[in-house]
Design an enzyme around this catalytic site. Structure first.
Site, PDB file in Angstrom:
ATOM      1  N   ASP A   1       0.849  -1.191   0.000  1.00  0.00           N
ATOM      2  CA  ASP A   1       0.000   0.000   0.000  1.00  0.00           C
ATOM      3  C   ASP A   1       0.886   1.243   0.000  1.00  0.00           C
ATOM      4  OD1 ASP A   1      -2.146  -1.705   0.252  1.00  0.00           O
ATOM      5  OD2 ASP A   1      -2.827  -0.925   2.179  1.00  0.00           O
TER       6      ASP A   1
ATOM      7  N   HIS B   1       4.850  -7.455  -0.076  1.00  0.00           N
ATOM      8  CA  HIS B   1       4.544  -8.768  -0.655  1.00  0.00           C
ATOM      9  C   HIS B   1       5.197  -8.930  -2.022  1.00  0.00           C
ATOM     10  CE1 HIS B   1       0.965  -9.843   2.073  1.00  0.00           C
ATOM     11  NE2 HIS B   1       1.463  -8.701   2.540  1.00  0.00           N
TER      12      HIS B   1
ATOM     13  N   SER C   1       8.395   3.797   4.882  1.00  0.00           N
ATOM     14  CA  SER C   1       9.588   3.872   4.061  1.00  0.00           C
ATOM     15  C   SER C   1       9.233   3.632   2.608  1.00  0.00           C
ATOM     16  CB  SER C   1      10.652   2.894   4.540  1.00  0.00           C
ATOM     17  OG  SER C   1      11.908   3.245   3.984  1.00  0.00           O
TER      18      SER C   1
END
Length: 281
Positions: A88, A144, A247
């Site tokens: 995200d 992911h 980050s």
């Protein structure tokens, strides 16, 4: 350059991040509750998507920050040829790697060799594709896999811990190639793929699913871990790593294997599992 960005040049990056780590892992109820409530309120964190929506269920701020999502709130693009957005956040930049150079912002770029800290490892990406995804404090902080792959090696590259917010990205030269980072090299059925977990100011760690905490492990030398004999294989959409604090993750793909999804560009909001690119051929 803003005064806040100028200030980051003089700040003791590692000392501040070490302090932030101690606060993040504190199990003092008042400390963790204050941090969780402050971040939730300031950044508008949507806890309804979390496995544990009750903010008081987290024993530390770090547990809250690396929270999991409820099953089904993110799903992978159904096209079996689609490479996936790994996290995200927002696209900082994405596009072609031109002559080995990766675009950072107007007037700013760096080389793939600088980012990976390895000239040989960078060669397959000289004319490939890249996508830089910025995770803000409100976002889900697990990363992911865009595609299935076998882990070859990781490279821990020591460096600075500049902010990776938009203002710093616009003004700090070669920012992502200067910050501390963990480079993860994978072998896939289309060739090599690199996933670069970039640390930032007040980011107190990067963890992988195969090795646990990789950063902080502050040092002054590049550290390589060879996993070729371990047969570590991760599937498309499977979790590979997580950040403590917000980050950036950078995906590198070799030339000629994929085309970027339509509509992606600087500042595009993205969600884990949506289409990053489509395999060609």
């Amino acid at each position: 350059m803003s005064w806040t960005t100028r200030l980051t040049y003089a700040l003791p990056h590692r000392a501040l991040s070490s302090l932030a780590r101690r606060l993040a892992y504190s199990r003092h109820p008042r400390t963790s509750a204050w941090l969780i409530d402050t971040v939730t309120r300031k950044f508008g964190v949507d806890l309804s998507e979390a496995e544990q929506p009750d903010p008081r269920s987290y024993p530390s701020f770090n547990a809250f920050f690396t929270r999991g999502l409820r099953a089904g709130v993110r799903v992978p693009d159904p096209d079996p040829r689609a490479l996936l957005i790994p996290a995200d956040g927002r696209i900082s930049q994405c596009g072609a790697i031109e002559g080995g150079r990766i675009f950072q912002a107007k007037g700013q770029s760096f080389t793939a060799a600088e980012l990976l800290a390895d000239d040989d490892a960078a060669r397959p990406y000289e004319d490939g594709l890249f996508a830089t995804v910025y995770l803000s404090p409100k976002d889900y902080h697990r990363v992911h896999m865009p595609w299935r792959g076998r882990l070859l090696e990781t490279v821990h590259v020591p460096g600075r811990l500049f902010s990776v917010g938009p203002a710093a990205v616009r003004t700090v030269p070669r920012l992502f190639a200067r910050n501390e980072r963990l480079v993860c090299h994978f072998d896939t059925d289309f060739g090599p793929m690199a996933m670069v977990m970039v640390g930032a100011l007040l980011v107190s760690g990067v963890e992988t699913v195969w090795s646990g905490i990789e950063i902080p492990r502050y040092g002054d030398a590049v550290t390589v871990k060879d996993y070729r004999g371990a047969d570590i294989r991760l599937e498309r959409f499977e979790e590979m790593a997580r950040f403590n604090y917000g980050s950036t993750v950078i995906v590198l793909l070799p030339a000629g294997v994929a085309r970027l999804a339509d509509g992606l560009g600087a500042e595009s909001p993205v969600r884990l599992g949506q289409r990053l690119a489509t395999l060609v051929g």
